[in-house]
Design a protein around this motif. Structure first.
Motif, mmCIF file in Angstrom:
data_model
loop_
_atom_site.group_PDB
_atom_site.id
_atom_site.type_symbol
_atom_site.label_atom_id
_atom_site.label_comp_id
_atom_site.label_asym_id
_atom_site.label_seq_id
_atom_site.Cartn_x
_atom_site.Cartn_y
_atom_site.Cartn_z
ATOM 1 N N THR A 32 0.818 -1.219 0.000
ATOM 2 C CA THR A 32 0.000 0.000 0.000
ATOM 3 C C THR A 32 0.853 1.271 0.000
ATOM 4 O O THR A 32 0.305 2.371 -0.074
ATOM 5 N N GLY A 33 2.166 1.121 0.054
ATOM 6 C CA GLY A 33 3.061 2.266 -0.007
ATOM 7 C C GLY A 33 3.840 2.364 -1.297
ATOM 8 O O GLY A 33 4.729 3.218 -1.437
ATOM 9 N N HIS A 34 3.511 1.517 -2.279
ATOM 10 C CA HIS A 34 4.236 1.574 -3.558
ATOM 11 C C HIS A 34 4.053 2.921 -4.255
ATOM 12 O O HIS A 34 4.921 3.363 -5.015
ATOM 13 N N TRP A 35 2.936 3.570 -4.001
ATOM 14 C CA TRP A 35 2.680 4.870 -4.619
ATOM 15 C C TRP A 35 3.730 5.909 -4.244
ATOM 16 O O TRP A 35 3.914 6.906 -4.958
ATOM 17 N N THR A 36 4.446 5.695 -3.134
ATOM 18 C CA THR A 36 5.419 6.686 -2.664
ATOM 19 C C THR A 36 6.652 6.788 -3.560
ATOM 20 O O THR A 36 7.401 7.754 -3.451
ATOM 21 N N ILE A 37 6.866 5.821 -4.453
ATOM 22 C CA ILE A 37 8.046 5.886 -5.323
ATOM 23 C C ILE A 37 8.009 7.158 -6.168
ATOM 24 O O ILE A 37 8.987 7.905 -6.238
ATOM 25 N N GLU A 38 6.866 7.408 -6.820
ATOM 26 C CA GLU A 38 6.704 8.653 -7.570
ATOM 27 C C GLU A 38 5.880 9.685 -6.813
ATOM 28 O O GLU A 38 6.000 10.882 -7.065
ATOM 29 N N GLY A 39 5.029 9.226 -5.905
ATOM 30 C CA GLY A 39 4.050 10.120 -5.290
ATOM 31 C C GLY A 39 4.493 10.811 -4.025
ATOM 32 O O GLY A 39 3.730 11.594 -3.456
ATOM 33 N N ALA A 40 5.701 10.540 -3.554
ATOM 34 C CA ALA A 40 6.219 11.210 -2.359
ATOM 35 C C ALA A 40 7.639 11.669 -2.626
ATOM 36 O O ALA A 40 8.339 11.121 -3.484
ATOM 37 N N THR A 41 8.072 12.670 -1.878
ATOM 38 C CA THR A 41 9.429 13.190 -2.061
ATOM 39 C C THR A 41 10.461 12.099 -1.814
ATOM 40 O O THR A 41 11.442 11.970 -2.557
ATOM 41 N N THR A 42 10.247 11.296 -0.776
ATOM 42 C CA THR A 42 11.127 10.160 -0.477
ATOM 43 C C THR A 42 10.260 8.912 -0.366
ATOM 44 O O THR A 42 9.287 8.891 0.391
ATOM 45 N N THR A 69 8.603 13.003 3.602
ATOM 46 C CA THR A 69 7.558 12.063 3.210
ATOM 47 C C THR A 69 6.352 12.754 2.555
ATOM 48 O O THR A 69 5.328 12.109 2.326
ATOM 49 N N SER A 70 6.462 14.034 2.261
ATOM 50 C CA SER A 70 5.341 14.769 1.686
ATOM 51 C C SER A 70 4.953 14.212 0.319
ATOM 52 O O SER A 70 5.802 13.797 -0.474
ATOM 53 N N SER A 71 3.640 14.243 0.033
ATOM 54 C CA SER A 71 3.151 13.832 -1.282
ATOM 55 C C SER A 71 3.513 14.881 -2.325
ATOM 56 O O SER A 71 3.588 16.072 -2.032
ATOM 57 N N THR A 72 3.713 14.423 -3.555
ATOM 58 C CA THR A 72 4.153 15.322 -4.628
ATOM 59 C C THR A 72 3.029 15.660 -5.600
ATOM 60 O O THR A 72 3.266 16.356 -6.594
ATOM 61 N N ALA A 73 1.823 15.166 -5.333
ATOM 62 C CA ALA A 73 0.689 15.437 -6.228
ATOM 63 C C ALA A 73 -0.581 15.567 -5.405
ATOM 64 O O ALA A 73 -0.648 15.112 -4.259
ATOM 65 N N GLU A 74 -1.587 16.189 -5.999
ATOM 66 C CA GLU A 74 -2.861 16.344 -5.300
ATOM 67 C C GLU A 74 -3.584 15.007 -5.161
ATOM 68 O O GLU A 74 -4.305 14.788 -4.182
ATOM 69 N N ARG A 75 -3.377 14.127 -6.108
ATOM 70 C CA ARG A 75 -4.006 12.804 -6.060
ATOM 71 C C ARG A 75 -3.051 11.783 -6.658
ATOM 72 O O ARG A 75 -2.391 12.050 -7.668
#
Length: 356
Positions: free
Chosen positions: A275-285, A303-309
């Motif tokens: 459930t954290g695979h989205w963090t590869i592109e979707g989070a700063t780290t 750990t901030s998200s890089t997109a609105e969705r």
């Protein structure tokens, strides 16, 4: 702890896709990885400097592996805990053995969460067939029966309804200790993923709303929606208490149901998580990079998200869409795990899309 210098070797117990993505993150930071797994066909080993193929209870091989590593971690929670106690002193193990022991036992896991202020669905352990009917009477139906050990991705579970054939269910679950759990009415399933550094600092990623098909994660979406968002703070408090009680170092996941009664604890995973695979592109780290940072004594990343969705879709079994079509989608970040044969229920890869 003193930070592990680049060029050092990280040992990873487990040879699947989580180990593969951890190895990629480690390489980015200048580390070598040594995979240890009993399966000769390891997608993690393909990206690593060394590979030991041996059983987890092969103490000779396990100790030799540990001696070749500067630090050891694991990519899934079903690595037998007892043999790992033999390698402590040969190489540091992060996270330690205790998180494995707790997460491998569903009853111990629920008791541990509740002892730190969490709330689990009503449950009752069942040691033998004669106790099953009594447990159902007390918990009620519908309910779910789960093996106490070794269940994942919907395996080792059975739905209990009024009039269910208990002998068949007991047989199908392997005639072993189980736990009977009340079914929870919930708005959504969500995960709390944190990373805890060697210095005790804790950071969280945004929580994803998760949907499953056949017990296997199909999609994770961030943000998770108002119901989940209203319960994340309380769920994070429990996850923090669990991590601190275990003196945890690395990435840890706790899964919850968002219900009218508040967040209901489901289970914990002492590792990086699907459930954290989205963090590869979707989070700063990403969760993978931060796990490597934590176990190596490095500063944690943002750990901030890089997109609105953000949406992450698993590519499961034989239902994989045409890869060329996926790659022609400019919004799609495609990850394939290098598995040769697509089998029903097998995770072959994932696709992440960011919406800014």
């Amino acid at each position: 702890m003193t930070a592990l210098s680049p060029g050092s070797t990280i040992g990873i117990l487990g040879g699947g896709q989580l180990g593969r993505m951890m190895a990629a993150a480690a390489a980015q930071l200048g580390y070598r990885c040594h995979i240890y797994a009993p399966e000769a066909d390891s997608v993690a080993a393909e990206l690593s400097a060394a590979f030991t193929c041996a059983a987890y209870d092969d103490l000779t091989a396990l100790e030799a592996f540990a001696k070749s590593c500067d630090i050891v971690t694991y990519e899934f929670e079903n690595v037998p805990a007892q043999p790992l106690k033999k390698i402590i002193g040969k190489a540091a193990l992060r996270p330690g053995v205790a998180p494995l022991e707790i997460s491998q036992d569903r009853v111990a896991e629920k008791n541990f969460a509740e002892s730190h202020g969490g709330k689990a669905a009503a449950f009752m352990p069942v040691k033998n067939f004669n106790q099953l009917a009594d447990a159902i009477d007390k918990i009620g139906t519908p309910a779910i029966a789960k093996t106490i050990r070794m269940g994942y991705d919907g395996k080792g579970q059975a739905r209990l309804r009024k009039g269910s054939n208990l002998e068949h269910i007991w047989h199908d679950l392997g005639r072993q200790p189980i736990v009977v759990e009340a079914l929870v009415e919930f708005d959504a399933e969500f995960s709390v993923i944190l990373v805890r550094g060697a210095d005790g600092e804790i950071r969280f990623w945004d929580s994803a709303r998760n949907s499953h098909e056949g017990g296997i994660l199909a999609q994770s979406t961030v943000p998770a929606g108002p119901m989940v968002e209203s319960q994340v703070a309380k769920a994070r408090i429990l996850a923090s208490k669990i991590a601190e009680a275990l003196d945890y170092v690395g990435v840890m996941t706790c899964e919850f149901f968002a219900s009218s009664a508040g967040p209901i604890f489901n289970e914990m995973a002492p590792r990086v998580h699907n459930t954290g695979h989205w963090t590869i592109e979707g989070a700063t780290t990403s969760q993978f990079e931060n796990h490597i940072r934590a176990i190596c004594g490095l500063p944690l990343g943002d750990t901030s998200s890089t997109a609105e969705r953000v949406e992450m879709h698993n590519l499961i079994g034989t239902k994989i869409p045409d890869i060329a079509k996926l790659l022609s989608d400019d919004e799609a970040h495609v990850h394939l795990y290098g598995k040769g044969q697509a089998k029903p229920g097998r995770k072959m890869g994932h696709v992440t899309r960011l919406y800014r």
